[in-house]
Design an enzyme around this catalytic site. Structure first.
Site, PDB file in Angstrom:
ATOM      1  N   GLU A   1       9.876  12.076 -12.009  1.00 38.35           N
ATOM      2  CA  GLU A   1      10.566  13.313 -11.637  1.00 38.35           C
ATOM      3  C   GLU A   1      12.069  13.077 -11.535  1.00 38.35           C
ATOM      4  O   GLU A   1      12.877  13.883 -12.011  1.00 38.35           O
ATOM      5  CB  GLU A   1      10.020  13.834 -10.303  1.00 38.35           C
ATOM      6  CG  GLU A   1       8.608  14.387 -10.408  1.00 38.35           C
ATOM      7  CD  GLU A   1       7.977  14.714  -9.062  1.00 38.35           C
ATOM      8  OE1 GLU A   1       6.908  15.342  -9.066  1.00 38.35           O
ATOM      9  OE2 GLU A   1       8.541  14.335  -8.015  1.00 38.35           O
TER      10      GLU A   1
ATOM     11  N   ASP B   1      10.787  22.059 -10.716  1.00 35.04           N
ATOM     12  CA  ASP B   1       9.882  21.218  -9.930  1.00 35.04           C
ATOM     13  C   ASP B   1       9.822  21.736  -8.502  1.00 35.04           C
ATOM     14  O   ASP B   1      10.691  22.495  -8.060  1.00 35.04           O
ATOM     15  CB  ASP B   1      10.371  19.764  -9.948  1.00 35.04           C
ATOM     16  CG  ASP B   1       9.257  18.757  -9.638  1.00 35.04           C
ATOM     17  OD1 ASP B   1       8.121  19.189  -9.356  1.00 35.04           O
ATOM     18  OD2 ASP B   1       9.533  17.547  -9.671  1.00 35.04           O
TER      19      ASP B   1
END
Length: 220
Positions: free
Chosen positions: A103, A81
């Site tokens: 996330e 990420d």
């Protein structure tokens, strides 16, 4: 080298951390989009991916990468990420794309967090980028008042609803000297789902796209 070219270089560099036959955790954002393009080149060598956002899910499915529900997956070897800011201790601010809660959940499951950024995202002290906080809608005003008490200036992100059906407050003017402590303080406010500080679960490897190529940093 343009900023986007540096993002692309970092995204493609993350491919070497992907294990054959594994399910890969995939984040959200412009740098991650380059990683997804790279991941598609080895889609036949992996089992698939777990996604942190509807946007990433759609992109991966369009490229033929199988996407799994996190609840059906026991193990993620890596989570890849980006970040809006990252310091030299691998603490991050994330959530500019409003996908921070998912996330954070996928990052918690993964054995290794690979952060991919261009060199504009590296900072000494977190906080110049506003800190996103995901909030249950009915608690928005209450949470905003509590964030003011912590020294921030919260601003409601107009027109944005998260994939979870919540709203975002962007908190400006925080000088974040103790990210882990502030992450806990904000998460203890009733009505907060989570905030964009990734300090308790920081990055393990940082790949930075620079004009001189990709630089690799490892958590101490």
């Amino acid at each position: 080298m343009t900023q986007d070219e540096m993002k692309k270089a970092a995204g493609w560099a993350a491919l070497k951390y992907v294990e054959e036959g594994s399910i890969v955790g995939v984040g959200t954002g412009s740098t991650v989009n380059h990683f997804i393009d790279a991941l598609a080149t080895m889609k036949d060598d992996i089992e698939g991916a777990v996604s942190s956002s509807e946007a990433s899910t759609q992109k991966m499915k369009a490229l033929g990468i199988p996407v799994y529900d996190l609840n059906s997956v026991d193990r993620l070897s890596v989570y890849v990420d980006g970040a809006d800011e990252i310091n030299d201790r691998m603490d991050m601010i994330k959530g500019g794309g409003a996908a921070l809660t998912r996330e954070k959940i996928v990052a918690a499951v993964a054995e290794k967090f690979i952060c991919i950024v261009d060199n504009t995202k590296q900072v000494n002290i977190l906080g110049e980028f506003p800190l996103p906080v995901e909030v249950i809608p009915m608690a928005r005003s209450y949470v905003a008042r509590q964030l003011v008490k912590l020294g921030g200036d919260p601003v409601y992100r107009e027109g944005v609803v998260t994939d979870n059906g919540n709203v975002i407050l962007d908190v400006y003017n925080l000088k974040i000297l103790n990210p882990k402590e502030l992450e806990s303080q904000i998460n203890e406010i009733v009505g907060v789902v989570t905030n964009g500080l990734f300090a308790k679960r920081g990055a393990d490897v940082l790949l930075v796209g620079t004009p001189d190529g990709v630089k690799t940093f490892t958590a101490k």
